[in-house]
Design a protein around this motif. Sequence first.
Motif, PDB file in Angstrom:
ATOM      1  N   THR A  74       0.818  -1.212   0.000  1.00  0.00           N
ATOM      2  CA  THR A  74       0.000   0.000   0.000  1.00  0.00           C
ATOM      3  C   THR A  74       0.846   1.254   0.000  1.00  0.00           C
ATOM      4  O   THR A  74       0.331   2.355  -0.145  1.00  0.00           O
ATOM      5  CB  THR A  74      -0.919   0.019   1.233  1.00  0.00           C
ATOM      6  OG1 THR A  74      -0.159  -0.392   2.359  1.00  0.00           O
ATOM      7  CG2 THR A  74      -2.096  -0.919   1.038  1.00  0.00           C
ATOM      8  N   GLU A  75       2.166   1.103   0.182  1.00  0.00           N
ATOM      9  CA  GLU A  75       3.034   2.277   0.211  1.00  0.00           C
ATOM     10  C   GLU A  75       3.204   2.802  -1.211  1.00  0.00           C
ATOM     11  O   GLU A  75       3.644   2.088  -2.108  1.00  0.00           O
ATOM     12  CB  GLU A  75       4.392   1.873   0.783  1.00  0.00           C
ATOM     13  CG  GLU A  75       5.336   3.028   0.961  1.00  0.00           C
ATOM     14  CD  GLU A  75       6.770   2.517   1.109  1.00  0.00           C
ATOM     15  OE1 GLU A  75       7.000   1.654   1.957  1.00  0.00           O
ATOM     16  OE2 GLU A  75       7.618   2.980   0.341  1.00  0.00           O
ATOM     17  N   ALA A  76       2.798   4.043  -1.440  1.00  0.00           N
ATOM     18  CA  ALA A  76       2.837   4.583  -2.791  1.00  0.00           C
ATOM     19  C   ALA A  76       3.625   5.888  -2.807  1.00  0.00           C
ATOM     20  O   ALA A  76       3.572   6.675  -1.867  1.00  0.00           O
ATOM     21  CB  ALA A  76       1.427   4.824  -3.305  1.00  0.00           C
ATOM     22  N   ASP A  77       4.360   6.093  -3.873  1.00  0.00           N
ATOM     23  CA  ASP A  77       5.152   7.307  -4.034  1.00  0.00           C
ATOM     24  C   ASP A  77       4.913   7.810  -5.451  1.00  0.00           C
ATOM     25  O   ASP A  77       5.288   7.151  -6.419  1.00  0.00           O
ATOM     26  CB  ASP A  77       6.636   6.965  -3.815  1.00  0.00           C
ATOM     27  CG  ASP A  77       7.507   8.186  -4.002  1.00  0.00           C
ATOM     28  OD1 ASP A  77       6.951   9.253  -4.333  1.00  0.00           O
ATOM     29  OD2 ASP A  77       8.731   8.061  -3.830  1.00  0.00           O
ATOM     30  N   LEU A  78       4.262   8.950  -5.556  1.00  0.00           N
ATOM     31  CA  LEU A  78       3.873   9.435  -6.889  1.00  0.00           C
ATOM     32  C   LEU A  78       5.064   9.705  -7.790  1.00  0.00           C
ATOM     33  O   LEU A  78       4.934   9.749  -9.010  1.00  0.00           O
ATOM     34  CB  LEU A  78       3.007  10.691  -6.757  1.00  0.00           C
ATOM     35  CG  LEU A  78       1.534  10.403  -6.485  1.00  0.00           C
ATOM     36  CD1 LEU A  78       0.773  11.692  -6.318  1.00  0.00           C
ATOM     37  CD2 LEU A  78       0.925   9.585  -7.608  1.00  0.00           C
ATOM     38  N   ASN A  79       6.258   9.885  -7.188  1.00  0.00           N
ATOM     39  CA  ASN A  79       7.453  10.092  -8.021  1.00  0.00           C
ATOM     40  C   ASN A  79       7.742   8.881  -8.892  1.00  0.00           C
ATOM     41  O   ASN A  79       8.394   8.986  -9.920  1.00  0.00           O
ATOM     42  CB  ASN A  79       8.672  10.349  -7.129  1.00  0.00           C
ATOM     43  CG  ASN A  79       8.630  11.737  -6.558  1.00  0.00           C
ATOM     44  OD1 ASN A  79       8.150  12.668  -7.227  1.00  0.00           O
ATOM     45  ND2 ASN A  79       9.078  11.878  -5.326  1.00  0.00           N
ATOM     46  N   ARG A  80       7.271   7.714  -8.412  1.00  0.00           N
ATOM     47  CA  ARG A  80       7.578   6.477  -9.145  1.00  0.00           C
ATOM     48  C   ARG A  80       6.438   6.077 -10.073  1.00  0.00           C
ATOM     49  O   ARG A  80       6.473   4.987 -10.649  1.00  0.00           O
ATOM     50  CB  ARG A  80       7.819   5.342  -8.154  1.00  0.00           C
ATOM     51  CG  ARG A  80       8.968   5.585  -7.219  1.00  0.00           C
ATOM     52  CD  ARG A  80       9.188   4.393  -6.332  1.00  0.00           C
ATOM     53  NE  ARG A  80       7.976   4.040  -5.603  1.00  0.00           N
ATOM     54  CZ  ARG A  80       7.977   3.499  -4.382  1.00  0.00           C
ATOM     55  NH1 ARG A  80       9.112   3.264  -3.779  1.00  0.00           N
ATOM     56  NH2 ARG A  80       6.848   3.185  -3.787  1.00  0.00           N
TER      57      ARG A  80
END
Lengths: 326, 302
Positions: A74-80
């Motif tokens: 569930t960990e999301a990073d919009l940079n990726r």
Amino acid sequence: MSSPEVATATAEAAVAPVTPAPAEPPRKDKPRSLWTDAWYELRRKPLFVISAIMITIFVLMAAFPWLFTSVSPTEADLNRSLTPPDFGAWFQFGKGGQFGYDLQGADVYARTIYGARASIVVGLSAVIGNMLLGGFFGILSGYLGGWTDALLARFGDIFLGLPFVLGALVILSTFAPVQSSPSAFRITSLVIVTFITLGWPSFARIMRAAVLSTKQLDFVHAAQALGARPGRIILRHVLPNAVAPMVVVGTITLGAYIGAEATLSFLGVGLREPVVSWGIMIGEARQLMEAAPYMMAFPAAFLAIAVLSFVMLGDAVRDALDPKLR
Amino acid sequence: MGRYALRRLLQAIPVFIGTTFLIWFLVWGLPGDPFAGRCGEKQCPAAYVNYMTEKFGLDDPLPVQYLNYLKNLATGNFGQTFNGIEIGELLAQAFPISIKLALVAVAAEALIGITAGVLTGLRRGSFLDNLVLVSTLVLIALPIFVIGIVARYAFGLASVSPEAPWHELIIPGLILGSGSLAYITRLTRVNIVENRRADYVRTAVAKGLSPGRVTGVHLLRNSMIPVVTWLGLDLGALMGGAIVTEGIFNIRGIGGLLFGAISRRESGIVVSIVAILVLVYLIVNLLVDLLYGVLDPRIRYE
């Protein structure tokens, strides 16, 4: 099916105390039951071995996903967001991005691994529930016959009259409307209950047919003549000899249910966030087929392999338990 | 035969009532505000709620509402949507398209499935047999929505136009029928393999009939019984089960209508469609049972 074996077994047991034969060496090959026979048959089948290994892996994935990935699903990073798969990461432990990242920047590999849990939990619980409920009603109508049978058959027909996806769609959207966001536990159990509601009559029918033919066998009549109670006859004599067809159908149905769960989640009426499920992932990937085909490819491949494993297992078990086609 | 058909018809009545009641109760009968969210963010004005309650008879006791619904259904009056569109008209537009799609799917299943099944059943254990077995496994394992999305993407297919001409329905129909296609192949194969050892086949060979006639007439006809059952049930199921395929290819059939109605909570449409589909399903079931006697004269109905 196994009446001759059971008959000789009881005959021997009855004779043994009267004439103890010390001179005779103990027989090496015990009378094999249907299940031991099937197990001997199965172990030599490559199809069974492969599907059993695959299923073990999926069950491990469902129970202990952290064995396969250290990244949170569930960990999301919009940079990726929408980074394509990094094939170098396949061989480096602890590095994410093997299958790329989705629109929100969450790790597709981790999500795919964690997605196994929803499929296995829903499929397994629904099939076990179906077996218990359908098996119970099947024994009841097969053994008692008469009015019970007629009533149960008509009652089951009501649910069989509904096409599966259609019925599930209506039930699920009634108790969990499309726009709502129920908790993970609630929506999962709702999907399981829906599958059981729509599935138990087919299991009951199969059980009923098996009980009807087993009821006519000599050892059941013998037990009745000896004055055994109905409960004992059913549990000790009828059930062990009538459960095989249901086990076969159950295994195949498990594969089908995993597919159905994904279909309903894809339509947006089944599982939904925060549950991680292959169906949801494929639904999200649908709009991004051009930009990120890998978002679709990996969960779809896992889904297909899981369904295939259970269908293959069911095939192998059927061949082993039903010697007619050998 | 006539008595049997009559008895089966009579048995179908409680099932029809039970199933429609179940769906009707789920959609209309459960407590909840049917007008929630129907007027945007605001609460619906009382006048509107009163008018609609009056119009749909929502104040009547539940059994009365259900009986009214059945009465309307019997007279072909499906009622109106909340926006006042005749549901009957919507159905008349959508049904022909879904029926076409289901026919394409069943035709593909029968044609390809039976051919492949006969070929592999006659040459059991050959390379072709194994190839077909593996491909059927793959077809069974891949859910329709995966096949559909991939096919659309791979072949660059556009959405099906609103009139849905036959030639545009071929690929969606094939995809819709793909799972059953695999089952039919396997079913045909198993039955051919089993029946090949039957006495009547040996007799037919022994009296010097050509292999084509033995297979085509004696073997095939007797092996078709389970296959016909499956095809018939499938035709019934496909009309309602096309939700996914119709959604992916934007076909304006029953599936799309139903799915839209469920997400917009248009209860009238949902209940009407399900009632019709259940009726179709029951009739198809009966027809399939009666067809047994035609295929296998040994089966007689008392």
